[in-house]
Design an enzyme around this catalytic site. Structure first.
Site, PDB file in Angstrom:
ATOM      1  N   ALA A  10       0.843  -1.185   0.000  1.00 61.28           N
ATOM      2  CA  ALA A  10       0.000   0.000   0.000  1.00 61.28           C
ATOM      3  C   ALA A  10       0.885   1.244   0.000  1.00 61.28           C
ATOM      4  O   ALA A  10       2.113   1.160   0.126  1.00 61.28           O
ATOM      5  CB  ALA A  10      -0.927  -0.019   1.220  1.00 61.28           C
ATOM      6  N   GLU A  87       6.927   2.051  -9.132  1.00 58.35           N
ATOM      7  CA  GLU A  87       5.571   2.457  -9.573  1.00 58.35           C
ATOM      8  C   GLU A  87       5.085   1.576 -10.717  1.00 58.35           C
ATOM      9  O   GLU A  87       4.484   2.052 -11.686  1.00 58.35           O
ATOM     10  CB  GLU A  87       5.558   3.940  -9.993  1.00 58.35           C
ATOM     11  N   CYS A 144      -2.060   0.182   9.452  1.00 57.67           N
ATOM     12  CA  CYS A 144      -3.067   1.233   9.583  1.00 57.67           C
ATOM     13  C   CYS A 144      -2.850   1.929  10.933  1.00 57.67           C
ATOM     14  O   CYS A 144      -2.166   1.412  11.808  1.00 57.67           O
ATOM     15  CB  CYS A 144      -4.437   0.564   9.531  1.00 57.67           C
ATOM     16  N   CYS A 146      -4.784   1.955  13.294  1.00 55.53           N
ATOM     17  CA  CYS A 146      -5.339   1.127  14.365  1.00 55.53           C
ATOM     18  C   CYS A 146      -4.429  -0.057  14.688  1.00 55.53           C
ATOM     19  O   CYS A 146      -4.677  -0.790  15.642  1.00 55.53           O
ATOM     20  CB  CYS A 146      -6.718   0.612  13.964  1.00 55.53           C
ATOM     21  N   CYS A 181      -6.589   0.126   6.956  1.00 52.41           N
ATOM     22  CA  CYS A 181      -7.253  -1.170   6.842  1.00 52.41           C
ATOM     23  C   CYS A 181      -8.663  -0.929   6.305  1.00 52.41           C
ATOM     24  O   CYS A 181      -9.172   0.192   6.341  1.00 52.41           O
ATOM     25  CB  CYS A 181      -7.266  -1.904   8.175  1.00 52.41           C
TER      26      CYS A 181
HETATM   27 ZN   LIG Z   1      -7.447   0.308  10.741  1.00 52.98          ZN
END
Ligand SMILES: [Zn+2]
Length: 195
Positions: A10, A87, A144, A146, A181
């Site tokens: 990502a 890329e 992420c 979290c 996420c």
């Molecule tokens: Zn998350």
């Protein structure tokens, strides 16, 4: 035969830094690296690959109409032990085929770093072809906010809204991206829809 590699991650998963570190490691071993990038990525000027942590290196820019196999056989074949591409999601499917042909028939490893999916969680055409053809597929992980694994490239508009539709690639736009996420992304979208 050598392999076509797809190393995907990502946004913010340090793909570019890893591409440049890999290049450095090959050069340190006395090997010759052909560093390339598609022209759709113009963030850092025409022919430089630059990572957020400050690494950079000159690269050859491949335009959408270019035949990489032809360029390679003319100019690069005698001077290359390995090809590294950044890329890579922005290459055309045909160009991914060309890179695969080089790996197979010239026996030159081709390492492609790039995104798997866009902000709507759809594959880029180049990434789709890489997933279809690559002999080696590995994920470069990032987390992420979290703490879960981030798999979504969330696109925010200038006013901070999560974008859920639009062009796959917006060049020179004002939007920003953040790796999250799926659950955190959906939570933001639901809050946005409640307003
Ligand atoms: Zn998350």
């Amino acid at each position: 035969m050598a392999k076509l590699y797809f190393k995907y991650g990502a946004m913010g998963s340090s793909k570019t830094a890893q591409a440049l570190i890999t290049r450095f490691n090959y050069i340190e071993m006395g090997m010759r690296v052909w560093l390339i990038k598609p022209s759709s990525d113009t963030r850092d000027g025409a022919d430089i690959i630059k990572s957020r942590i400050g690494l950079s290196a000159p690269a050859d820019v491949i335009r959408p109409k270019d035949d990489i196999q032809k360029i390679f056989s003319k100019a690069q074949a005698k001077n290359t032990d390995v090809i590294i591409a950044d890329e890579a999601q922005f290459f055309t499917p045909e160009q991914i085929d060309q890179l695969h042909e080089i790996a197979v028939w010239e026996d030159i490893p081709v390492l492609c770093f790039g995104l798997r999916t866009d902000f709507m969680l759809h594959l880029f055409p180049g990434s789709r072809r890489l997933l279809e053809l690559a002999e080696s597929i590995t994920e470069i992980k990032t987390i992420c906010q979290c703490g879960s694994k981030a798999t979504c490239n969330v696109r925010f508009s200038k006013d901070g809204k999560v974008e859920t539709e639009g062009e796959q690639v917006v060049l020179g736009g004002n939007e920003t991206y953040k790796a999250m996420c799926y659950k955190c992304m959906q939570t933001l979208i639901r809050k946005q829809n409640q307003k």
